[in-house]
Structure formats: C-alpha cells, structure tokens
Design a protein around this motif. Structure first.
Motif, short mmCIF file in Angstrom:
data_model
loop_
_atom_site.label_atom_id
_atom_site.label_comp_id
_atom_site.label_asym_id
_atom_site.label_seq_id
_atom_site.Cartn_x
_atom_site.Cartn_y
_atom_site.Cartn_z
N ILE A 11 0.82 -1.22 0.00
CA ILE A 11 0.00 0.00 0.00
C ILE A 11 0.85 1.27 0.00
N ALA A 12 1.87 1.34 0.82
CA ALA A 12 2.69 2.56 0.87
C ALA A 12 3.35 2.82 -0.48
N ALA A 15 0.72 3.95 -2.95
CA ALA A 15 0.41 5.35 -2.69
C ALA A 15 1.46 6.25 -3.33
N ARG A 16 2.73 5.85 -3.23
CA ARG A 16 3.80 6.64 -3.85
C ARG A 16 3.62 6.71 -5.35
N LEU A 17 3.30 5.58 -5.99
CA LEU A 17 3.11 5.59 -7.44
C LEU A 17 1.88 6.41 -7.84
N LEU A 39 -5.53 5.47 1.32
CA LEU A 39 -5.52 4.36 0.38
C LEU A 39 -5.73 3.04 1.11
N GLU A 40 -5.16 2.91 2.29
CA GLU A 40 -5.33 1.68 3.07
C GLU A 40 -6.79 1.46 3.43
N GLU A 61 11.25 -2.11 -4.27
CA GLU A 61 10.54 -0.91 -4.70
C GLU A 61 9.70 -1.18 -5.95
N LEU A 62 8.48 -0.67 -5.95
CA LEU A 62 7.61 -0.80 -7.12
C LEU A 62 8.01 0.20 -8.18
#
Length: 147
Positions: A11-12, A15-17, A39-40, A61-62
């Motif tokens: 989720i974090a 959220a960054r993306l 978002l969570e 990292e995504l």
C-alpha cells in the motif's frame, strides 16, 4: 522484472506511485503518508472489486502498477454471473519506461479479469498510450459511449 498481484504490504508503495501519477493540481496539501492511510482504508473497502498488479525490478521498490476494477453486471437468462472489467491507473516510473513493463502489467490485469469471467475489458486511455493498448488487442468500439 517481476509482475505480481499487490497485497496490503504494497500500500505505501502504491500510494507513492499514485502520488507520482497525479497531476500537480490534484496534490492539494496532503503528504504521501496521509494519502497512504486513506488508500489503506479504500483498499479494505474495495478489495472485492479492485485488484492491483505491480512491477518490481531487482529490489522491493515498485516501478509500475495497473489496477483492474471488476464490475458486476445484471444477470440475463442463462447468464446469472456477468462481469465487465476496466483497466485503471496504469503507471510506470519514467526511469524504466520503454522496457515492456506497462504492457506486462496491463496483460496481467486483463488476464486476471478474464480468468474471473469478465466478458469485456475496457480502458480509458491517454492519447500517448493508445498504440500500446491496441498492440495488446484493445479496439475502439462505437457501442462504448461516455457522458
């Protein structure tokens, strides 16, 4: 490149993306962490209808995401379980674009929808991405209208 279905641990990073993919006008006065908390909550409420696929390179990292919204449709005689799907919020970080990551994410999200019985998969794309979607088998349709 590794493509997988996202889970709550992502989720974090999601959220960054999503933050990176937002227009400046949408950023308001909210931190990425505050957005991640929202978002969570949204994730928990919408887990049955929305699935995210994510891309990683070598680390945790995504570097990309593609969401698919699953939409139940009214039943018809002989077809009590009908579903459509919509690809949403596809984003690949600029530093790794052009490596097939977006295509792999879109394919994974589309395949997921079809496995679950979606009769059609749609997307509302930006102009630049239309050729990518066409290469993946998406076509324009005169019957798909918007208001």
């Amino acid at each position: 490149m590794r493509i997988s279905e996202a889970n709550a641990d992502d989720i974090a990073e999601l959220a960054r993306l999503l933050w990176l993919n937002s227009d400046d006008g949408e950023l308001v006065q909210q931190s990425v962490d505050a957005f991640a908390a929202e978002l969570e909550e949204w994730w928990a409420a919408c887990a049955a209808s929305h699935v995210a696929y994510v891309a990683r390179l070598d680390g945790p990292e995504l570097v990309g995401m593609a969401w698919v919204a699953l939409i139940a449709r009214p039943p018809r005689p002989g077809m009590t379980s009908r579903m459509s799907a919509d690809i949403q919020s596809v984003f690949v970080t600029p530093d790794v674009r052009g490596q097939g990551i977006g295509a792999a994410l879109i394919q994974a999200a589309s395949d997921h929808a079809v496995r679950l019985g979606a009769l059609r998969v749609t997307v509302h794309s930006g102009t630049k991405a239309v050729p990518l979607y066409e290469r993946l088998g998406f076509e324009s349709s005169r019957q798909l209208l918007q208001r």
